[in-house]
Design a protein around this motif. Structure first.
Motif, PDB file in Angstrom:
ATOM      1  N   GLU A  68       0.841  -1.201   0.000  1.00 11.30           N
ATOM      2  CA  GLU A  68       0.000   0.000   0.000  1.00 11.30           C
ATOM      3  C   GLU A  68       0.871   1.244   0.000  1.00 11.30           C
ATOM      4  N   ILE A  69       0.575   2.164  -0.898  1.00 13.80           N
ATOM      5  CA  ILE A  69       1.277   3.442  -0.962  1.00 13.80           C
ATOM      6  C   ILE A  69       0.231   4.535  -0.804  1.00 13.80           C
ATOM      7  N   ASN A  70       0.272   5.198   0.346  1.00 10.89           N
ATOM      8  CA  ASN A  70      -0.749   6.198   0.652  1.00 10.89           C
ATOM      9  C   ASN A  70      -0.167   7.305   1.532  1.00 10.89           C
ATOM     10  N   PRO A  71       0.164   8.435   0.919  1.00 10.20           N
ATOM     11  CA  PRO A  71      -0.159   8.784  -0.456  1.00 10.20           C
ATOM     12  C   PRO A  71       0.968   8.506  -1.444  1.00 10.20           C
ATOM     13  N   LEU A  72       0.556   8.270  -2.676  1.00 14.96           N
ATOM     14  CA  LEU A  72       1.441   8.366  -3.837  1.00 14.96           C
ATOM     15  C   LEU A  72       1.248   9.782  -4.358  1.00 14.96           C
ATOM     16  N   VAL A  73       2.289  10.603  -4.265  1.00 13.49           N
ATOM     17  CA  VAL A  73       2.092  12.028  -4.567  1.00 13.49           C
ATOM     18  C   VAL A  73       2.591  12.385  -5.962  1.00 13.49           C
ATOM     19  N   VAL A  74       1.934  13.392  -6.507  1.00  8.24           N
ATOM     20  CA  VAL A  74       2.441  14.083  -7.688  1.00  8.24           C
ATOM     21  C   VAL A  74       3.046  15.377  -7.182  1.00  8.24           C
ATOM     22  N   THR A  75       4.347  15.548  -7.345  1.00 15.01           N
ATOM     23  CA  THR A  75       5.017  16.739  -6.825  1.00 15.01           C
ATOM     24  C   THR A  75       4.681  17.955  -7.677  1.00 15.01           C
ATOM     25  N   LYS A  76       5.052  19.129  -7.184  1.00 18.05           N
ATOM     26  CA  LYS A  76       4.824  20.359  -7.941  1.00 18.05           C
ATOM     27  C   LYS A  76       5.573  20.335  -9.273  1.00 18.05           C
ATOM     28  N   ASP A  77       6.647  19.544  -9.346  1.00 18.14           N
ATOM     29  CA  ASP A  77       7.394  19.390 -10.599  1.00 18.14           C
ATOM     30  C   ASP A  77       6.757  18.366 -11.527  1.00 18.14           C
ATOM     31  N   GLY A  78       5.685  17.729 -11.068  1.00 19.47           N
ATOM     32  CA  GLY A  78       4.973  16.784 -11.919  1.00 19.47           C
ATOM     33  C   GLY A  78       5.476  15.361 -11.850  1.00 19.47           C
ATOM     34  N   ASP A  79       6.302  15.037 -10.846  1.00 17.11           N
ATOM     35  CA  ASP A  79       6.839  13.685 -10.715  1.00 17.11           C
ATOM     36  C   ASP A  79       6.067  12.891  -9.667  1.00 17.11           C
ATOM     37  N   LEU A  80       6.049  11.569  -9.837  1.00 18.47           N
ATOM     38  CA  LEU A  80       5.390  10.689  -8.881  1.00 18.47           C
ATOM     39  C   LEU A  80       6.396  10.203  -7.851  1.00 18.47           C
ATOM     40  N   LEU A  81       5.937  10.134  -6.594  1.00 12.38           N
ATOM     41  CA  LEU A  81       6.817   9.773  -5.494  1.00 12.38           C
ATOM     42  C   LEU A  81       6.005   9.022  -4.435  1.00 12.38           C
ATOM     43  N   ALA A  82       6.520   7.895  -3.963  1.00 17.52           N
ATOM     44  CA  ALA A  82       5.847   7.136  -2.899  1.00 17.52           C
ATOM     45  C   ALA A  82       6.190   7.773  -1.567  1.00 17.52           C
ATOM     46  N   LEU A  83       5.251   8.509  -0.993  1.00 19.59           N
ATOM     47  CA  LEU A  83       5.528   9.262   0.224  1.00 19.59           C
ATOM     48  C   LEU A  83       5.359   8.418   1.479  1.00 19.59           C
ATOM     49  N   ASP A  84       4.548   7.398   1.415  1.00 14.17           N
ATOM     50  CA  ASP A  84       4.392   6.480   2.542  1.00 14.17           C
ATOM     51  C   ASP A  84       4.214   5.088   1.966  1.00 14.17           C
ATOM     52  N   ALA A  85       4.548   4.070   2.742  1.00 19.69           N
ATOM     53  CA  ALA A  85       4.448   2.699   2.243  1.00 19.69           C
ATOM     54  C   ALA A  85       4.157   1.749   3.390  1.00 19.69           C
ATOM     55  N   LYS A  86       3.342   0.758   3.081  1.00 20.27           N
ATOM     56  CA  LYS A  86       2.992  -0.284   4.048  1.00 20.27           C
ATOM     57  C   LYS A  86       3.034  -1.624   3.334  1.00 20.27           C
ATOM     58  N   MET A  87       3.621  -2.621   3.996  1.00 23.53           N
ATOM     59  CA  MET A  87       3.679  -3.958   3.413  1.00 23.53           C
ATOM     60  C   MET A  87       3.383  -5.011   4.480  1.00 23.53           C
ATOM     61  N   SER A  88       2.660  -6.051   4.046  1.00 27.88           N
ATOM     62  CA  SER A  88       2.434  -7.230   4.878  1.00 27.88           C
ATOM     63  C   SER A  88       2.799  -8.449   4.050  1.00 27.88           C
ATOM     64  N   PHE A  89       3.189  -9.533   4.745  1.00 25.24           N
ATOM     65  CA  PHE A  89       3.678 -10.716   4.052  1.00 25.24           C
ATOM     66  C   PHE A  89       2.923 -11.963   4.497  1.00 25.24           C
ATOM     67  N   ASP A  90       2.851 -12.928   3.582  1.00 20.12           N
ATOM     68  CA  ASP A  90       2.290 -14.229   3.890  1.00 20.12           C
ATOM     69  C   ASP A  90       3.393 -15.070   4.526  1.00 20.12           C
ATOM     70  N   GLU A  91       3.274 -15.319   5.828  1.00 24.22           N
ATOM     71  CA  GLU A  91       4.326 -16.037   6.543  1.00 24.22           C
ATOM     72  C   GLU A  91       4.451 -17.486   6.086  1.00 24.22           C
ATOM     73  N   SER A  92       3.441 -18.007   5.411  1.00 19.83           N
ATOM     74  CA  SER A  92       3.529 -19.376   4.904  1.00 19.83           C
ATOM     75  C   SER A  92       4.603 -19.509   3.829  1.00 19.83           C
ATOM     76  N   ALA A  93       5.013 -18.380   3.257  1.00 16.92           N
ATOM     77  CA  ALA A  93       6.021 -18.408   2.196  1.00 16.92           C
ATOM     78  C   ALA A  93       7.416 -18.069   2.702  1.00 16.92           C
ATOM     79  N   PHE A  94       7.586 -17.973   4.016  1.00 14.69           N
ATOM     80  CA  PHE A  94       8.885 -17.557   4.555  1.00 14.69           C
ATOM     81  C   PHE A  94       9.996 -18.569   4.304  1.00 14.69           C
ATOM     82  N   PHE A  95       9.632 -19.814   4.013  1.00 14.20           N
ATOM     83  CA  PHE A  95      10.676 -20.780   3.685  1.00 14.20           C
ATOM     84  C   PHE A  95      11.393 -20.385   2.390  1.00 14.20           C
ATOM     85  N   ARG A  96      10.769 -19.523   1.594  1.00 10.12           N
ATOM     86  CA  ARG A  96      11.415 -19.010   0.379  1.00 10.12           C
ATOM     87  C   ARG A  96      12.114 -17.685   0.606  1.00 10.12           C
TER      88      ARG A  96
END
Length: 399
Positions: free
Chosen positions: A205-233
């Protein structure tokens, strides 16, 4: 498993996601040094806890507010860091007890033009990875979906074809992005998809994904969760775990291979099988009380495993009563009875206990319970068990 914002940004950046430059700090002095090394003269100081709503959060017993602070000088970074680190931050997701802020993330500020929302998650109904995006970034997507559902855009990714650029291009146009922003959005979505699939994530999740005043996209915040069943990989992902942010009951349960999730109710549940556990929780709700947990000991649990589960239940101060509901197939009822008796004597049974057993060696198990001398209640079936534990809990409140 959840990880911190700074860890999520590191993974996303490795897959091509544009993120502001920043570093993690464990003290105010370290935060000050980081700010000096960053470009520009505006900085953002962020509390690193596993909870949303940090910006509107409040510190317990402190006048300072906000887990995300905008600093306009290196000196302000140090001041804010002193007010934030080693303080307990309360947000709408932490509950009233809050979370202790042990580290901060200091990153370079940017001029924001627009805020968008972007996430990838598993849609279990469609059985596909789904893109969710909106022009209303910086807000809870649940609120946006409830009030203005037409502003939430979705697209499903075919598992056979994988990520397709045309999907990103279509969403970019519907988000009213133009020119180079469309190409950048394709890059952003590709990076999010690659991160998700590379690490077997359950949410990006990226919230917010911002458009800067220069017109560029930037991930300003990020959240991640993982499936622990795949941790063997992904053995390296274990290094990202922050046990300070996890429920100690869940940590203890994981050590014994138990499936445990703490909830807010008052009736502890110990069940074998996820479906039976859900049914048990539902029937407790139907009787007017709330379960204190989801706890599945599994189909072939050992005496030690069951005893550990029982100790975890009894150690929860919110638990006013315990319901043990076992259907013995692979699991033998006499093993359950032996473990419950042993754990009760070890920990001390101070709340009502209702036990419902059915299946393999049920007569032996029931005989052991009746001869144990414990003040427990034996139930005939699930409905009977739910009524008895609810009645016992309510009777205890009156006395």
């Amino acid at each position: 498993m959840n990880i911190h914002e700074y860890q999520a940004k590191t993974l996303l950046k490795s897959c091509g996601m544009p993120v502001p430059e920043g570093h993690v700090a464990h003290s105010a002095a370290e935060a000050k040094d980081i700010a000096r090394s960053l470009p520009g003269d505006v900085f953002v100081v962020k509390a690193q806890i596993h909870a949303g709503g940090r910006g509107a959060g409040k510190y317990v017993g402190e006048p300072a507010t906000g887990g995300v602070r905008l600093a306009r000088s290196v000196g302000e970074v140090e001041t804010f860091a002193c007010e934030m680190i080693d303080r307990t931050l309360v947000t709408k997701q932490t509950g009233p007890e809050g979370r202790l802020v042990r580290k901060l993330y200091v990153e370079a500020g940017c001029q924001i033009g627009r805020e968008l929302y972007l996430s990838l998650l598993v849609d279990r109904e469609k059985r596909r990875l789904t893109i969710v995006t909106s022009q209303d970034g910086g807000m809870d997507i649940e609120d946006v979906a409830a009030k203005t559902p037409e502003r939430v855009l979705t697209a499903s990714i075919d598992p056979g074809m994988g990520f397709q650029e045309w999907q990103a291009r279509d969403l970019a146009v519907r988000l009213e992005l133009r020119g180079k922003q469309i190409r950048q959005f394709i890059q952003v979505l590709r990076a999010a998809y690659d991160t998700f699939t590379t690490y077997d994530a359950s949410l990006v999740e990226i919230n917010p994904l911002v458009v800067t005043k220069d017109g560029d996209l930037l991930a300003l915040d990020a959240k991640m969760s993982f499936d622990e069943s795949a941790f063997f990989r992904h053995r390296d992902l274990e290094d990202l775990r922050d046990e300070n942010e996890e429920d100690p009951r869940e940590q203890e349960a994981a050590r014994f291979g138990l499936s445990y999730i703490g909830l807010d109710g008052t009736i502890g549940c110990m069940v074998n099988g996820a479906g039976l556990a859900m049914a048990t929780m539902d029937i407790i709700n139907a009787e007017g009380e709330q379960p204190a947990n989801f706890l599945d000991v599994g189909g072939g649990a050992s005496r030690e495993k069951v005893a550990a589960a029982f100790r975890i239940l009894l150690a929860d101060p919110k638990v006013e009563g315990v319901l043990v509901n076992i259907f013995g197939g692979i699991m033998r009822c006499d093993v359950i009875a032996d473990a419950v008796i042993g754990a009760s004597h070890e920990v001390g049974l101070k709340v009502p206990l209702v036990v419902r057993l059915a299946g393999t060696n049920v007569e032996e198990g029931l005989t052991m319970l009746k001869e144990s001398g414990l003040p427990l209640i034996v139930a005939d079936d699930l409905g009977d068990a739910a009524r008895k534990i609810v009645a016992a809990v309510r009777s205890g409140r009156k006395s």
